[in-house]
Write a protein that holds these residues in place. Structure first.
Motif, mmCIF file in Angstrom:
data_model
loop_
_atom_site.group_PDB
_atom_site.id
_atom_site.type_symbol
_atom_site.label_atom_id
_atom_site.label_comp_id
_atom_site.label_asym_id
_atom_site.label_seq_id
_atom_site.Cartn_x
_atom_site.Cartn_y
_atom_site.Cartn_z
ATOM 1 N N MET A 65 0.843 -1.180 0.000
ATOM 2 C CA MET A 65 0.000 0.000 0.000
ATOM 3 C C MET A 65 0.890 1.247 0.000
ATOM 4 O O MET A 65 1.852 1.321 0.746
ATOM 5 C CB MET A 65 -0.905 -0.016 1.234
ATOM 6 N N LYS A 66 0.532 2.181 -0.821
ATOM 7 C CA LYS A 66 1.246 3.448 -0.843
ATOM 8 C C LYS A 66 0.964 4.186 0.453
ATOM 9 O O LYS A 66 -0.011 3.906 1.155
ATOM 10 C CB LYS A 66 0.780 4.290 -2.025
ATOM 11 N N LEU B 214 -7.117 -1.196 7.733
ATOM 12 C CA LEU B 214 -6.908 0.236 7.534
ATOM 13 C C LEU B 214 -5.782 0.519 6.560
ATOM 14 O O LEU B 214 -5.804 1.513 5.849
ATOM 15 C CB LEU B 214 -6.558 0.930 8.860
ATOM 16 N N TYR B 215 -4.768 -0.332 6.550
ATOM 17 C CA TYR B 215 -3.539 0.002 5.816
ATOM 18 C C TYR B 215 -2.982 -1.124 4.954
ATOM 19 O O TYR B 215 -1.941 -0.964 4.341
ATOM 20 C CB TYR B 215 -2.462 0.470 6.797
ATOM 21 N N ASN B 216 -3.669 -2.255 4.869
ATOM 22 C CA ASN B 216 -3.145 -3.333 4.022
ATOM 23 C C ASN B 216 -3.467 -3.069 2.541
ATOM 24 O O ASN B 216 -4.103 -2.075 2.201
ATOM 25 C CB ASN B 216 -3.650 -4.704 4.488
ATOM 26 N N ASP B 217 -3.025 -3.983 1.674
ATOM 27 C CA ASP B 217 -3.182 -3.799 0.231
ATOM 28 C C ASP B 217 -4.553 -4.200 -0.316
ATOM 29 O O ASP B 217 -4.821 -3.974 -1.492
ATOM 30 C CB ASP B 217 -2.105 -4.599 -0.520
ATOM 31 N N ARG B 218 -5.398 -4.763 0.504
ATOM 32 C CA ARG B 218 -6.723 -5.169 0.027
ATOM 33 C C ARG B 218 -7.661 -3.957 -0.027
ATOM 34 O O ARG B 218 -7.858 -3.274 0.977
ATOM 35 C CB ARG B 218 -7.315 -6.239 0.939
ATOM 36 N N GLN C 268 1.772 3.027 9.374
ATOM 37 C CA GLN C 268 0.361 2.634 9.323
ATOM 38 C C GLN C 268 -0.549 3.834 9.091
ATOM 39 O O GLN C 268 -1.497 3.765 8.306
ATOM 40 C CB GLN C 268 -0.023 1.890 10.598
ATOM 41 N N TRP C 269 -0.280 4.944 9.767
ATOM 42 C CA TRP C 269 -1.085 6.151 9.564
ATOM 43 C C TRP C 269 -0.973 6.625 8.116
ATOM 44 O O TRP C 269 -1.969 6.994 7.492
ATOM 45 C CB TRP C 269 -0.661 7.274 10.502
ATOM 46 N N GLY C 270 0.243 6.643 7.573
ATOM 47 C CA GLY C 270 0.440 7.107 6.198
ATOM 48 C C GLY C 270 -0.293 6.247 5.188
ATOM 49 O O GLY C 270 -0.914 6.747 4.238
ATOM 50 N N LYS C 271 -0.240 4.934 5.386
ATOM 51 C CA LYS C 271 -0.939 4.013 4.488
ATOM 52 C C LYS C 271 -2.451 4.132 4.650
ATOM 53 O O LYS C 271 -3.193 4.089 3.659
ATOM 54 C CB LYS C 271 -0.481 2.577 4.738
#
Length: 150
Positions: free
Chosen positions: A1-2, A72-76, A132-135
């Motif tokens: 995730m970006k 919240l932050y994974n690629d899905r 995690q916050w950024g993603k």
């Protein structure tokens, strides 16, 4: 995730926000573009500690939220029409141009915090790292910008 802390992802998000027009229609959901841009302020404000959510949950609900924390932050990608916290629901029709500019300002302010280490805990999901916050911020904005076709 970006991550919204990455220069390229930050630039991409701002370019996509700039493509929104006041007559842009959603591909799914009930929000107008005016409501969406204002809605997107909330999660950024929560991360920066300037907005509070009602986190008065029982033990079991808190446990359930923690089990889904990585969503919240994974690629899905998130599913279309997933529910939102009541504090993020925009019921009025805010001024598009004003809210769009406010969103870009918030995106820039958040991006500038890329070296921050003392983040507030998320009211539902608990402690999150800078990564995690950024993603999470990128994922939320990406979800809604896709909703409006940009």
């Amino acid at each position: 995730m970006k991550s919204l802390f990455e220069a390229e992802a930050h630039k991409e998000i701002l370019n996509r926000i700039n493509k929104l027009k006041k007559n842009t229609k959603p591909q799914w959901g009930k929000m107008s573009v005016n409501q969406m841009v204002k809605h997107c302020h909330g999660p950024i404000e929560v991360a920066m500690g300037t907005k509070k959510l009602d986190a008065n949950l029982g033990f079991m609900k808190k446990l359930i939220f923690k089990l889904f924390k990585s969503s919240l932050y994974n690629d899905r990608p998130w599913k279309e029409g997933i529910p939102t916290a009541p504090e993020y629901v925009v019921r009025d029709e805010p001024e598009f141009k004003v809210e769009k500019e406010n969103l870009k300002t918030l995106v820039n302010e958040f991006h500038a915090l890329n070296n921050k280490t003392d983040w507030v805990a998320h009211p539902l999901f608990g402690k999150l790292s800078s990564e995690q916050w950024g993603k999470a911020q990128y994922k939320h904005l990406d979800h809604h910008l896709k909703q409006f076709g940009v």
